[in-house]
Scaffold this active site. Structure first.
Site, PDB file in Angstrom:
ATOM      1  N   GLU A 115       0.755  -1.343   0.110  1.00 25.68           N
ATOM      2  CA  GLU A 115      -0.294   0.144  -0.140  1.00 25.68           C
ATOM      3  C   GLU A 115       0.680   1.307   0.132  1.00 25.68           C
ATOM      4  O   GLU A 115       0.357   2.312  -0.173  1.00 25.68           O
ATOM      5  CB  GLU A 115      -1.161   0.153   1.419  1.00 25.68           C
ATOM      6  CG  GLU A 115      -1.958  -0.874   1.082  1.00 25.68           C
ATOM      7  CD  GLU A 115      -2.794  -0.781  -0.058  1.00 25.68           C
ATOM      8  OE1 GLU A 115      -3.179   0.251  -0.624  1.00 25.68           O
ATOM      9  OE2 GLU A 115      -3.339  -1.978  -0.783  1.00 25.68           O
ATOM     10  N   ASP A 167      17.481  15.317 -28.952  1.00 29.03           N
ATOM     11  CA  ASP A 167      16.546  14.326 -28.493  1.00 29.03           C
ATOM     12  C   ASP A 167      15.088  14.967 -28.167  1.00 29.03           C
ATOM     13  O   ASP A 167      15.126  16.249 -27.603  1.00 29.03           O
ATOM     14  CB  ASP A 167      17.096  13.910 -27.152  1.00 29.03           C
ATOM     15  CG  ASP A 167      17.825  12.653 -27.028  1.00 29.03           C
ATOM     16  OD1 ASP A 167      17.670  12.006 -28.011  1.00 29.03           O
ATOM     17  OD2 ASP A 167      18.321  12.168 -25.960  1.00 29.03           O
TER      18      ASP A 167
HETATM   19  N1  SAM Z   1      -1.829   3.189  -2.169  1.00 33.33           N
HETATM   20  C1  SAM Z   1      -1.199   3.876  -3.079  1.00 33.33           C
HETATM   21  C2  SAM Z   1      -2.109   4.800  -3.730  1.00 33.33           C
HETATM   22  O1  SAM Z   1      -3.076   5.124  -3.294  1.00 33.33           O
HETATM   23  O2  SAM Z   1      -1.689   5.248  -4.835  1.00 33.33           O
HETATM   24  C3  SAM Z   1      -0.487   3.012  -4.368  1.00 33.33           C
HETATM   25  C4  SAM Z   1       0.597   2.137  -3.820  1.00 33.33           C
HETATM   26  S1  SAM Z   1       1.275   1.360  -5.146  1.00 33.33           S
HETATM   27  C5  SAM Z   1       0.634  -0.250  -5.281  1.00 33.33           C
HETATM   28  C6  SAM Z   1       2.908   0.793  -4.454  1.00 33.33           C
HETATM   29  C7  SAM Z   1       4.128   1.647  -4.642  1.00 33.33           C
HETATM   30  O3  SAM Z   1       4.434   1.712  -5.979  1.00 33.33           O
HETATM   31  C8  SAM Z   1       4.067   2.978  -4.269  1.00 33.33           C
HETATM   32  O4  SAM Z   1       4.104   3.301  -2.893  1.00 33.33           O
HETATM   33  C9  SAM Z   1       5.030   3.848  -5.136  1.00 33.33           C
HETATM   34  O5  SAM Z   1       6.247   3.518  -4.569  1.00 33.33           O
HETATM   35  C10 SAM Z   1       5.264   2.857  -6.456  1.00 33.33           C
HETATM   36  N2  SAM Z   1       4.216   3.520  -7.375  1.00 33.33           N
HETATM   37  C11 SAM Z   1       3.195   2.970  -7.861  1.00 33.33           C
HETATM   38  N3  SAM Z   1       2.646   4.089  -8.992  1.00 33.33           N
HETATM   39  C12 SAM Z   1       3.617   4.897  -9.339  1.00 33.33           C
HETATM   40  C13 SAM Z   1       3.873   5.845 -10.125  1.00 33.33           C
HETATM   41  N4  SAM Z   1       2.911   6.011 -11.096  1.00 33.33           N
HETATM   42  N5  SAM Z   1       4.919   6.429 -10.149  1.00 33.33           N
HETATM   43  C14 SAM Z   1       5.969   6.186  -9.193  1.00 33.33           C
HETATM   44  N6  SAM Z   1       5.796   5.253  -8.229  1.00 33.33           N
HETATM   45  C15 SAM Z   1       4.652   4.626  -8.346  1.00 33.33           C
END
Ligand code: SAM
Length: 253
Positions: A115, A167
């Site tokens: 999460e 680029d």
């Molecule tokens: N609970 C979070 C929410 O409400 O958006 C989602 C957690 S996600 C399943 C798990 C982790 O993936 C996050 O804590 C983050 O570190 C990473 N993550 C997910 N989507 C991302 C994105 N678009 N850009 C960067 N990191 C991401």
């Protein structure tokens, strides 16, 4: 030497990245170091626990703050690094952000999982970063995207500096299309101008294509880009439906 410290529960994720293409060359040449830090090494219990349940209830687990703080304390003993945390709601990663990070010597990227991460970790974070409006299952793919974009901007990593300048996004415009041999493939020809050997003309054609590409595919970028007088003439010609050959003739280039 630029150093990345990636705080992760899956350090093996970065092996392929470190050993591929220009990144691997940059690592071997001592231009960059990628230090994948296993958060389990900073746990204190015998099960090496990195996650726990979420206060307030609800599904899923959260990365605990202690291993992250401990790893950070060790990394920052000598010098305070620039700390990023991957978050879907963070600042959108783009070329400008990549250029900013290319100026920092020591960068920490905290990768969330499950999460996410206990919010108290934000006490050590300089910026939250997102690679787009979608949800990944962990921050590791985002960390790879960020590192790849930053590493190629470090002087000496990409051989030809001009290739960086042309680029997409580097100067606000998209890039131009490229061709290789054979000159004709399945009836499709490489544009005549590229085979002409006329370097001045090729340069103008490439600029024309950059402006055309941007006008057609990302017109929003044109509003933010400082176009030169010559660029404006090219843009007006494209907008009025003039083709490249007629433009060359009209302006006698
Ligand atoms: N609970 C979070 C929410 O409400 O958006 C989602 C957690 S996600 C399943 C798990 C982790 O993936 C996050 O804590 C983050 O570190 C990473 N993550 C997910 N989507 C991302 C994105 N678009 N850009 C960067 N990191 C991401």
């Amino acid at each position: 030497m630029k150093r990345f410290h990636i705080l992760t529960i899956f350090p093996e994720f970065f092996e392929g990245f470190k050993n591929t293409g220009i990144v691997s060359r940059a690592v071997k040449n001592g231009i960059v170091e990628i230090n994948a830090v296993n958060l389990r090494d900073y746990t204190t219990d015998k099960h090496k626990t990195v996650d726990d349940v979420v206060y307030g209830g609800g599904p899923g687990m959260l990365l605990k703050p202690e291993p992250i703080f401990r790893a950070y304390d060790e990394i920052s003993k000598e010098k305070k690094p620039y700390v990023l945390i991957t978050e879907p709601w963070g600042r959108k990663f783009d070329q400008k952000f990549a250029y900013e990070l290319s100026e920092k010597d020591e960068i920490v990227i905290i990768c969330g999982r499950y999460e996410g991460v206990d919010e108290r970790v934000k006490a050590i974070v300089d910026e939250e970063v997102s690679i787009g409006d979608f949800v990944l299952s962990g921050g590791e793919p985002a960390a790879v995207v960020i590192m790849d974009a930053v590493i190629r901007l470090i002087p000496g990593v990409v051989g030809d500096k001009d290739s960086l300048r042309a680029d997409s996004f580097s100067e606000g415009l998209l890039g131009y299309p490229n061709y290789t041999r054979p000159p004709v493939y399945r009836g499709m020809e490489v544009p005549e101008v590229l085979r002409s050997g006329n370097h001045k003309l090729i340069e103008i054609w490439r600029r024309w294509k950059q402006i055309e590409n941007t006008y057609k595919k990302r017109p929003d970028l044109l509003k933010k880009t400082n176009l030169s007088e010559k660029d404006r003439i090219i843009l007006e010609s494209i907008q009025s439906g003039t083709n490249f050959e007629d433009f060359i003739e009209k302006y006698n280039v």
